[in-house]
Design an enzyme around this catalytic site. Sequence first.
Site, PDB file in Angstrom:
ATOM      1  N   THR A   1       0.856  -1.184   0.000  1.00 28.83           N
ATOM      2  CA  THR A   1       0.000   0.000   0.000  1.00 28.83           C
ATOM      3  C   THR A   1       0.889   1.231   0.000  1.00 28.83           C
ATOM      4  O   THR A   1       1.537   1.538   1.000  1.00 28.83           O
ATOM      5  CB  THR A   1      -0.929   0.002   1.231  1.00 28.83           C
ATOM      6  OG1 THR A   1      -1.718  -1.184   1.225  1.00 28.83           O
ATOM      7  CG2 THR A   1      -1.845   1.229   1.225  1.00 28.83           C
TER       8      THR A   1
ATOM      9  N   LEU B   1      -8.857   2.415  -4.655  1.00 32.57           N
ATOM     10  CA  LEU B   1      -9.888   1.620  -3.980  1.00 32.57           C
ATOM     11  C   LEU B   1      -9.388   1.111  -2.632  1.00 32.57           C
ATOM     12  O   LEU B   1     -10.138   1.084  -1.650  1.00 32.57           O
ATOM     13  CB  LEU B   1     -10.299   0.442  -4.872  1.00 32.57           C
ATOM     14  CG  LEU B   1     -11.318  -0.536  -4.290  1.00 32.57           C
ATOM     15  CD1 LEU B   1     -12.617   0.170  -3.921  1.00 32.57           C
ATOM     16  CD2 LEU B   1     -11.584  -1.678  -5.270  1.00 32.57           C
ATOM     17  N   LYS B   2      -8.128   0.713  -2.576  1.00 32.89           N
ATOM     18  CA  LYS B   2      -7.555   0.205  -1.318  1.00 32.89           C
ATOM     19  C   LYS B   2      -7.594   1.273  -0.224  1.00 32.89           C
ATOM     20  O   LYS B   2      -7.874   0.984   0.942  1.00 32.89           O
ATOM     21  CB  LYS B   2      -6.115  -0.267  -1.545  1.00 32.89           C
ATOM     22  CG  LYS B   2      -5.382  -0.710  -0.272  1.00 32.89           C
ATOM     23  CD  LYS B   2      -6.032  -1.908   0.381  1.00 32.89           C
ATOM     24  CE  LYS B   2      -5.419  -2.235   1.743  1.00 32.89           C
ATOM     25  NZ  LYS B   2      -3.987  -2.529   1.699  1.00 32.89           N
ATOM     26  N   LEU B   3      -7.339   2.520  -0.578  1.00 33.31           N
ATOM     27  CA  LEU B   3      -7.384   3.585   0.422  1.00 33.31           C
ATOM     28  C   LEU B   3      -8.799   3.774   0.966  1.00 33.31           C
ATOM     29  O   LEU B   3      -8.985   4.033   2.161  1.00 33.31           O
ATOM     30  CB  LEU B   3      -6.867   4.897  -0.165  1.00 33.31           C
ATOM     31  CG  LEU B   3      -5.378   4.956  -0.513  1.00 33.31           C
ATOM     32  CD1 LEU B   3      -4.994   6.380  -0.910  1.00 33.31           C
ATOM     33  CD2 LEU B   3      -4.500   4.476   0.628  1.00 33.31           C
TER      34      LEU B   3
END
Length: 300
Positions: free
Chosen positions: A107, A182-184
């Site tokens: 990330t 999207l991960k955030l």
Amino acid sequence: MTAAPASSPGAVPGQPVVAVLGTGIMGSGMARSLLRAGLQVRAWNRTQDKARPLAADGATVTDTAEDAVRGADVVLTALYDGRSVAETLTAATPGLRPGQVWLQTSTVGPDVTTDLVHRAAGLGLVYLDAPVSGTREPAERGTLTVFVSGPSTARATALPVLEAIGQRTLWVGEAQGAASRLKLVANTWVINMVNSVAECLNLAEGLGVSPRMFLDVMKGGPLDTPYLQSKAGAVLAGDLTPSFALSTALKDSRLILEAAQAAGVTLDLVAASTARFARAEAAGHGAEDMIATYYAGRAE
């Protein structure tokens, strides 16, 4: 130099050779999942002691990142932050060749992802932005959720790797960086939730309410979650073994705030969560599980 054998024990012929760069909590779990699936794995970590245990599982542990990536079909990075990913890429560069698929699971945020995409293009690598959702146990079991964006032409090569490390792969599209964005968003939910659990425990103790009674009230109701029960249970049991380290959660919360600011969005809860993580880290809890944010609100 540690030369890679023709195949690792248990390797299935025809499966891609995977170089795993970074064997911390997530990387070591993913490496073991790959090995169970019959893939040949070469593992490297900046701190060699973290990589050596993987040899007993069938991985080839190399002395350098360059040795790990040479001849690999897929290069999987699972590192702490953007700086460590960039430095590792530099170290691995002499062993890289055009056409290799780079599965970047760390990330690192949208801005760093853009920089890494450009570096990959310069080296002829096929870059897949592939951050994962999950912690120690899902990584070990191969049940992560993987968000992927990048060229669809790389799917066939990456698929055996993705199927080994995850129970679900979400193809976000071909636009680079879409998966990281999207991960955030997903991490925003997790970060605020873990701090909500910690604050409820803090308030219960401050008011003289049994934390276990609070958990009993929530149990089985529409607002109950396994996450609430497990994280609160870990605090009450005094077991803060990291499945996701607090220092990493702090790093991610700062990435979220940076992205939100660039997008013109105000995130009050994430700002407060970041402050709690920072206080807990300053108090010496950075290497513990992120529920150690509990200590940031505990009355002294």
